[in-house]
Structure formats: structure tokens, C-alpha cells
Enzyme design. Sequence first.
Site, PDB file in Angstrom:
ATOM      1  N   ASP A   1     -37.181  40.264 -56.661  1.00 59.76           N
ATOM      2  CA  ASP A   1     -37.634  39.005 -57.223  1.00 59.76           C
ATOM      3  C   ASP A   1     -37.288  37.948 -56.163  1.00 59.76           C
ATOM      4  OD1 ASP A   1     -38.308  37.046 -59.275  1.00 59.76           O
ATOM      5  OD2 ASP A   1     -36.150  36.663 -59.374  1.00 59.76           O
ATOM      6  N   LEU A   2     -37.880  36.770 -56.238  1.00 53.85           N
ATOM      7  CA  LEU A   2     -37.615  35.761 -55.201  1.00 53.85           C
ATOM      8  C   LEU A   2     -36.602  34.705 -55.680  1.00 53.85           C
ATOM      9  CD1 LEU A   2     -38.282  34.432 -52.465  1.00 53.85           C
ATOM     10  CD2 LEU A   2     -40.180  33.280 -53.603  1.00 53.85           C
ATOM     11  N   ASP A   3     -37.069  33.832 -56.604  1.00 53.08           N
ATOM     12  CA  ASP A   3     -36.211  32.723 -57.050  1.00 53.08           C
ATOM     13  C   ASP A   3     -34.990  33.269 -57.791  1.00 53.08           C
ATOM     14  OD1 ASP A   3     -37.971  30.800 -56.058  1.00 53.08           O
ATOM     15  OD2 ASP A   3     -39.119  30.690 -57.913  1.00 53.08           O
TER      16      ASP A   3
ATOM     17  N   THR B   1     -33.725  28.486 -55.814  1.00 54.63           N
ATOM     18  CA  THR B   1     -34.686  27.386 -55.965  1.00 54.63           C
ATOM     19  C   THR B   1     -34.602  26.758 -57.354  1.00 54.63           C
ATOM     20  OG1 THR B   1     -36.266  29.089 -56.486  1.00 54.63           O
ATOM     21  CG2 THR B   1     -36.446  28.128 -54.286  1.00 54.63           C
TER      22      THR B   1
ATOM     23  N   LYS C   1     -36.155  30.492 -66.078  1.00 55.44           N
ATOM     24  CA  LYS C   1     -36.010  31.422 -64.952  1.00 55.44           C
ATOM     25  C   LYS C   1     -36.966  32.594 -65.115  1.00 55.44           C
ATOM     26  CE  LYS C   1     -31.465  30.377 -63.257  1.00 55.44           C
ATOM     27  NZ  LYS C   1     -30.065  30.754 -63.159  1.00 55.44           N
ATOM     28  N   GLY C   2     -37.766  32.847 -64.105  1.00 55.01           N
ATOM     29  CA  GLY C   2     -38.705  33.967 -64.148  1.00 55.01           C
ATOM     30  C   GLY C   2     -39.953  33.694 -64.973  1.00 55.01           C
ATOM     31  N   VAL C   3     -40.033  32.499 -65.547  1.00 51.13           N
ATOM     32  CA  VAL C   3     -41.170  32.134 -66.409  1.00 51.13           C
ATOM     33  C   VAL C   3     -42.213  31.396 -65.556  1.00 51.13           C
ATOM     34  CG1 VAL C   3     -41.814  30.758 -68.436  1.00 51.13           C
ATOM     35  CG2 VAL C   3     -39.603  31.938 -68.383  1.00 51.13           C
TER      36      VAL C   3
ATOM     37  N   ARG D   1     -45.267  28.898 -64.191  1.00 46.81           N
ATOM     38  CA  ARG D   1     -45.361  27.434 -64.265  1.00 46.81           C
ATOM     39  C   ARG D   1     -46.058  26.983 -65.553  1.00 46.81           C
ATOM     40  NH1 ARG D   1     -48.470  25.224 -59.337  1.00 46.81           N
ATOM     41  NH2 ARG D   1     -47.245  26.886 -58.394  1.00 46.81           N
TER      42      ARG D   1
ATOM     43  N   SER E   1     -42.711  38.363 -57.563  1.00 44.03           N
ATOM     44  CA  SER E   1     -42.255  37.069 -58.085  1.00 44.03           C
ATOM     45  C   SER E   1     -43.317  36.398 -58.943  1.00 44.03           C
ATOM     46  CB  SER E   1     -41.929  36.159 -56.887  1.00 44.03           C
ATOM     47  OG  SER E   1     -41.795  34.827 -57.295  1.00 44.03           O
ATOM     48  N   ALA E   2     -42.852  35.610 -59.908  1.00 43.74           N
ATOM     49  CA  ALA E   2     -43.777  34.824 -60.734  1.00 43.74           C
ATOM     50  C   ALA E   2     -44.274  33.598 -59.976  1.00 43.74           C
ATOM     51  CB  ALA E   2     -43.063  34.366 -62.007  1.00 43.74           C
ATOM     52  N   SER E   3     -43.606  33.264 -58.867  1.00 38.18           N
ATOM     53  CA  SER E   3     -43.923  32.005 -58.180  1.00 38.18           C
ATOM     54  C   SER E   3     -45.210  32.083 -57.367  1.00 38.18           C
ATOM     55  CB  SER E   3     -42.773  31.627 -57.252  1.00 38.18           C
ATOM     56  OG  SER E   3     -43.141  30.497 -56.499  1.00 38.18           O
ATOM     57  N   LYS E   4     -46.041  31.048 -57.521  1.00 39.20           N
ATOM     58  CA  LYS E   4     -47.252  30.959 -56.701  1.00 39.20           C
ATOM     59  C   LYS E   4     -46.913  30.412 -55.317  1.00 39.20           C
ATOM     60  CE  LYS E   4     -50.536  30.691 -60.429  1.00 39.20           C
ATOM     61  NZ  LYS E   4     -51.595  30.003 -61.120  1.00 39.20           N
ATOM     62  N   ASN E   5     -45.665  29.979 -55.137  1.00 42.96           N
ATOM     63  CA  ASN E   5     -45.234  29.438 -53.849  1.00 42.96           C
ATOM     64  C   ASN E   5     -44.461  30.467 -53.019  1.00 42.96           C
ATOM     65  OD1 ASN E   5     -46.147  26.629 -54.230  1.00 42.96           O
ATOM     66  ND2 ASN E   5     -44.660  26.640 -55.912  1.00 42.96           N
TER      67      ASN E   5
ATOM     68  N   LYS F   1     -44.189  38.402 -66.261  1.00 46.22           N
ATOM     69  CA  LYS F   1     -43.020  39.133 -66.727  1.00 46.22           C
ATOM     70  C   LYS F   1     -42.702  38.638 -68.142  1.00 46.22           C
ATOM     71  CE  LYS F   1     -41.169  38.809 -62.006  1.00 46.22           C
ATOM     72  NZ  LYS F   1     -40.168  38.176 -61.137  1.00 46.22           N
TER      73      LYS F   1
ATOM     74  N   GLU G   1     -33.405  41.614 -59.860  1.00 42.95           N
ATOM     75  CA  GLU G   1     -33.906  40.520 -60.714  1.00 42.95           C
ATOM     76  C   GLU G   1     -32.769  39.644 -61.230  1.00 42.95           C
ATOM     77  OE1 GLU G   1     -35.877  38.615 -62.333  1.00 42.95           O
ATOM     78  OE2 GLU G   1     -37.822  39.382 -61.777  1.00 42.95           O
TER      79      GLU G   1
HETATM   80  P1  B16 Z   1     -44.027  28.350 -59.181  1.00 41.45           P
HETATM   81  P2  B16 Z   1     -39.273  34.304 -59.715  1.00 41.45           P
HETATM   82  C1  B16 Z   1     -40.170  32.053 -60.870  1.00 41.45           C
HETATM   83  O1  B16 Z   1     -39.878  32.805 -59.738  1.00 41.45           O
HETATM   84  C2  B16 Z   1     -39.054  31.062 -61.196  1.00 41.45           C
HETATM   85  O2  B16 Z   1     -37.873  31.755 -61.584  1.00 41.45           O
HETATM   86  C3  B16 Z   1     -39.494  30.176 -62.328  1.00 41.45           C
HETATM   87  O3  B16 Z   1     -38.491  29.233 -62.634  1.00 41.45           O
HETATM   88  C4  B16 Z   1     -40.797  29.461 -61.931  1.00 41.45           C
HETATM   89  O4  B16 Z   1     -41.278  28.655 -62.995  1.00 41.45           O
HETATM   90  C5  B16 Z   1     -41.848  30.520 -61.561  1.00 41.45           C
HETATM   91  O5  B16 Z   1     -41.345  31.322 -60.521  1.00 41.45           O
HETATM   92  C6  B16 Z   1     -43.155  29.895 -61.110  1.00 41.45           C
HETATM   93  O6  B16 Z   1     -42.949  29.264 -59.896  1.00 41.45           O
HETATM   94  O7  B16 Z   1     -44.114  27.053 -59.932  1.00 41.45           O
HETATM   95  O8  B16 Z   1     -43.475  28.196 -57.777  1.00 41.45           O
HETATM   96  O9  B16 Z   1     -45.331  29.106 -59.190  1.00 41.45           O
HETATM   97  O10 B16 Z   1     -37.897  34.181 -60.239  1.00 41.45           O
HETATM   98  O11 B16 Z   1     -40.206  35.197 -60.535  1.00 41.45           O
HETATM   99  O12 B16 Z   1     -39.305  34.616 -58.230  1.00 41.45           O
HETATM  100 MG    MG Z   2     -36.004  34.980 -60.474  1.00 38.62          MG
END
Ligand code: B16
Ligand code: MG
Length: 218
Positions: free
Chosen positions: A9-11, A17, A45-47, A49, A114-118, A145, A169
Site C-alpha cells: 500500500d502507499l499512504d 501522507t 485511511k485507505g478510503v 477520495r 493503492s487507493a490514491s490517484k496520486n 478496498k 497495509e
Molecule cells: P487520493 P492508500 C489512500 O491511499 C489514502 O489512505 C486515503 O486517505 C486517500 O483518501 C486515498 O488514498 C485516495 O487518495 O485523493 O490521492 O486519490 O493508503 O490506499 O495508499
Molecule cells: Mg494506506
Amino acid sequence: MAFKAVIFDLDGVLVDTAKYHFIAWQKIASELGISFSKADNEHLKGVSRVKSLELILSWHNKSLSPSEFEAALKRKNEIYLEYIYTLQPNEIMPGVVPFLEELKKLGIPIAVGSASKNAPLILDKLGLTPYFKSIVDGNSVSKAKPDPEVFLVAAQKLETAPEDCLVFEDAQAGIDAAVAGKMTAVAIDPEHQLKNHHAHLVGFEGVSYHSLTQLLSA
Ligand code: B16
Ligand code: MG
């Protein structure tokens, strides 16, 4: 216990972050006239955007029109990115680089799930991109997730059966996703709050892949 691939997982696992997500969501909440605390941030966390904004609004019985909702999401990400653009490699979580180096020496392929689009931008800023064979993020999957999709796609990209993958994770939704995907899940959990994982670590500092796999076989 021998694993053929590892998924991170990333964040909260490779980089902290959460503090930047907190600042950005707090600004959005204040613009919407609602409160947002550090404890609230823990639930995100992990949720994704979109789901995060839905949750924040639901906690206050507040609703937005589709265009207001989109505008709030866009603004949240713009605020978040102001911080992400200044990320430095010294913000990588302690012990992560030696751990990645050990996996590289062992020739074990690794991916980000990761859930993050960044995620690609963050990995780039941290100088970690070259370690990863694949980056599966919020842009490449449709189910968030705890659905296992993000990790199953990562396993596919690593050409490894899910049962042979080890996942790291920091969020309960992520642990549940890995377990639902029949993978071995290690919680990165300094507060000892997560459950249903196969092993627990407070972080990567002083942890070797070799010692971890021994712990998992015990
Ligand atoms: P973004 P992960 C998740 O990353 C974060 O834990 C979560 O807080 C955030 O809302 C989600 O990425 C979306 O991130 O806004 O950058 O697309 O923990 O799955 O790596
Ligand atoms: Mg995470």
C-alpha cells in the site's frame, strides 16, 4: 514461508501522507461550515477520495449538488497536491528503503496497490518509482478496498498467484482486501488497532524480509 511477490500500500506504508490529507480535508470542511478532526481523518485511511467526501458529508447530514461535490473533490486535491509537490525522499517511512533494497537483491518483484490517484506522482517525488514493477492505483481499478481488486490486479501484473503474494497495509479496509484476495497480510500499525492480519509491524525500521518471513512461518 516463501513468497513470490510483494505488494505495498502507499499512504501510511511507504510514506506518511495522512497529515496532508488531513490539512486538505480540514480546509474543505471549514469551507463547507462543518468540523473535521484528526480522529475523523483516521476513518479515511485507505478510503477513496469520493468515498471520503461522502463519509464526511454523511457525518453531518449534509448534501451537495453533483457540481458542488465535484468542485469540493477538485479543490481538496489541489490543496493536497500543494503539499505533495514539496515531498522529499526524507519523508519515506523509516526502514522502507533498506527493505526495498533487500527485496531487489533477492529478485522478488514488487508492486504498489493503492487507493490514491496520486500514487505515481508521490512515488516519483520520493524517488521510489524504479523499485516497482507495477503501480496499481485508484485510476486503474473500479472497486475500492475492502474489495480485493487492486491487489488482484497487482498480483496479475506481477504474474504471481494471489496465494504467493505478501501485502503490507496500514488500513483495515486494505487488510480485509488482501485477505479477501487470499494473500498474506502484514499490518503496519503503530497503534495496534488493526485486526485479521497474518502479522503485525509497527513499521519497517530494523525489520528484514528474511526475519519477517521466519516470523510468518512460525
Ligand atoms: P487520493 P492508500 C489512500 O491511499 C489514502 O489512505 C486515503 O486517505 C486517500 O483518501 C486515498 O488514498 C485516495 O487518495 O485523493 O490521492 O486519490 O493508503 O490506499 O495508499
Ligand atoms: Mg494506506
